[in-house]
Write an enzyme that holds these catalytic residues in place. Structure first.
Site, PDB file in Angstrom:
ATOM      1  N   ASP A  96       6.462   1.386 -10.786  1.00 21.63           N
ATOM      2  CA  ASP A  96       6.712  -0.053 -10.635  1.00 21.63           C
ATOM      3  C   ASP A  96       8.151  -0.307 -11.073  1.00 21.63           C
ATOM      4  OD1 ASP A  96       4.382  -2.647 -10.664  1.00 21.63           O
ATOM      5  OD2 ASP A  96       6.545  -3.003 -10.798  1.00 21.63           O
ATOM      6  N   ASN A 104       2.437 -13.167 -14.532  1.00 22.08           N
ATOM      7  CA  ASN A 104       1.624 -11.980 -14.209  1.00 22.08           C
ATOM      8  C   ASN A 104       0.333 -11.924 -15.022  1.00 22.08           C
ATOM      9  OD1 ASN A 104       4.609  -9.894 -14.316  1.00 22.08           O
ATOM     10  ND2 ASN A 104       3.782 -11.045 -12.582  1.00 22.08           N
ATOM     11  N   CYS A 205      -5.983   6.143   9.764  1.00 24.25           N
ATOM     12  CA  CYS A 205      -5.034   5.787   8.709  1.00 24.25           C
ATOM     13  C   CYS A 205      -4.833   4.268   8.698  1.00 24.25           C
ATOM     14  CB  CYS A 205      -3.715   6.530   8.896  1.00 24.25           C
ATOM     15  SG  CYS A 205      -2.630   5.839  10.168  1.00 24.25           S
ATOM     16  N   CYS A 208      -3.504   3.030  11.922  1.00 26.05           N
ATOM     17  CA  CYS A 208      -4.549   3.014  12.960  1.00 26.05           C
ATOM     18  C   CYS A 208      -5.324   1.698  12.890  1.00 26.05           C
ATOM     19  CB  CYS A 208      -5.531   4.168  12.759  1.00 26.05           C
ATOM     20  SG  CYS A 208      -4.926   5.812  13.167  1.00 26.05           S
ATOM     21  N   CYS A 220       1.573 -13.505  -2.433  1.00 25.44           N
ATOM     22  CA  CYS A 220       0.819 -13.926  -3.617  1.00 25.44           C
ATOM     23  C   CYS A 220       1.450 -15.150  -4.283  1.00 25.44           C
ATOM     24  CB  CYS A 220       0.813 -12.784  -4.623  1.00 25.44           C
ATOM     25  SG  CYS A 220      -0.799 -12.150  -4.986  1.00 25.44           S
ATOM     26  N   CYS A 277      -1.088   6.830  17.397  1.00 26.86           N
ATOM     27  CA  CYS A 277      -0.637   6.354  16.074  1.00 26.86           C
ATOM     28  C   CYS A 277       0.640   7.098  15.674  1.00 26.86           C
ATOM     29  CB  CYS A 277      -1.714   6.587  15.021  1.00 26.86           C
ATOM     30  SG  CYS A 277      -1.173   6.133  13.358  1.00 26.86           S
TER      31      CYS A 277
HETATM   32 ZN   LIG Z   1      -3.084   6.573  12.157  1.00 27.34          ZN
END
Ligand SMILES: [Zn+2]
Length: 283
Positions: A96, A104, A205, A208, A220, A277
């Site tokens: 991060d 937060n 994936c 996909c 957010c 893909c």
């Molecule tokens: Zn894929």
């Protein structure tokens, strides 16, 4: 547990036991834990998961030998990292580039008020080491992008993507597919979210399932998010990681779980690999 609750469970157990066929053969004895592979402290620390038939010593040892990269130490990264560290993961990288901010704290359970201004990766690592000193925690204070993600994947058995941007998700998905590293993706906004497990070359994936980034996807900061919603989705992500690492139960693959916490509806959405893909067709 209070006395009344304890007696409730005891009464419930006796009712269930008396309802069983009295002629049924006695239950099989519990298999002994391989004490040679787990220390006494480990057996005690993990006892409540070790007794689960789905878990046991084999899963415990598999988890203790695994390395996982958690991308993002925020609302999703907190439950993911806490549960994986608590469960006895061997090594965890946590990435991060942000510092802890006041806004937060309502949802990012790894960070406390005294941590304001501290790098999230370091704040997270400190709490995780308190929780379970046996886990090797490696904080990385950087922003994951298409340039550095491949290097971060080296030596990892699994990636849990807890980032909050589509650009990062697509970069992580592409790199995990190329390196054939299993991945757990997720997202949360407001009171809803999704979770998806990916075994590159074997299951669909992230690209996909979501070929292009949705237009005008709210952030957010603009749309808001409730802490418990992130907790639910992050907890599901942690569970998916434990499934993929140990084989304890089937993962949410070739599709994703859509979670609507306003209506309490969990919907499994099926998808399949795409022959065109750009991320996984050649894997
Ligand atoms: Zn894929």
């Amino acid at each position: 547990m209070s006395g009344s609750r304890r007696s409730f469970f005891r009464d419930l157990a006796s009712v269930v036991a008396s309802a069983k066929d009295a002629t049924a053969p006695p239950p099989e004895p519990e298999p002994a834990l391989p004490a040679a592979d787990l220390t006494e402290a480990e057996i005690e620390r993990y006892s409540r998961q070790l007794v689960l038939p789905e878990w046991g010593a084999a899963a415990q040892l598999a988890l203790s030998e695994a390395s996982v990269l958690v991308i993002g130490a925020g609302a999703l990264g907190a439950p993911v990292a806490l549960y994986l560290a608590g469960a006895g993961l061997g090594r965890m990288g946590i990435v991060d580039d942000d510092a802890v901010e006041l806004s937060n704290l309502h949802r990012q359970l790894l960070h406390f008020t005294p941590d304001l201004g501290v790098a999230k990766a370091e704040s997270a690592a400190a709490k995780l080491r308190f929780l379970n000193p046996d886990v090797v925690v490696e904080p990385y204070q950087l922003r994951v992008d298409a340039e550095n993600v491949a290097g971060l994947l080296e030596g990892q058995d699994l990636v849990v993507d807890c980032s909050d941007s589509f650009a990062t998700r697509y970069a992580v998905n592409a790199a995990c597919c190329a390196a054939r590293v299993p991945l757990v993706e997720a997202g949360v906004l407001g009171m809803s979210g999704m979770v998806m497990s990916i075994r590159p070359g074997r299951t669909a994936c992230y690209r996909c399932a979501f070929p292009v980034e949705p237009r005008d996807a709210p952030r957010c900061a603009d749309a808001g998010v409730l802490g418990p919603a992130a907790g639910v989705v992050g907890s599901l992500q942690a569970l998916e990681a434990m499934k993929l690492l140990t084989g304890m139960a089937p993962a949410i693959a070739d599709g994703f779980l859509s979670v609507d916490l306003a209506t309490a509806e969990f919907v499994r959405v099926r998808t399949s690999r795409r022959g065109d893909c750009p991320d996984c067709a050649e894997v």
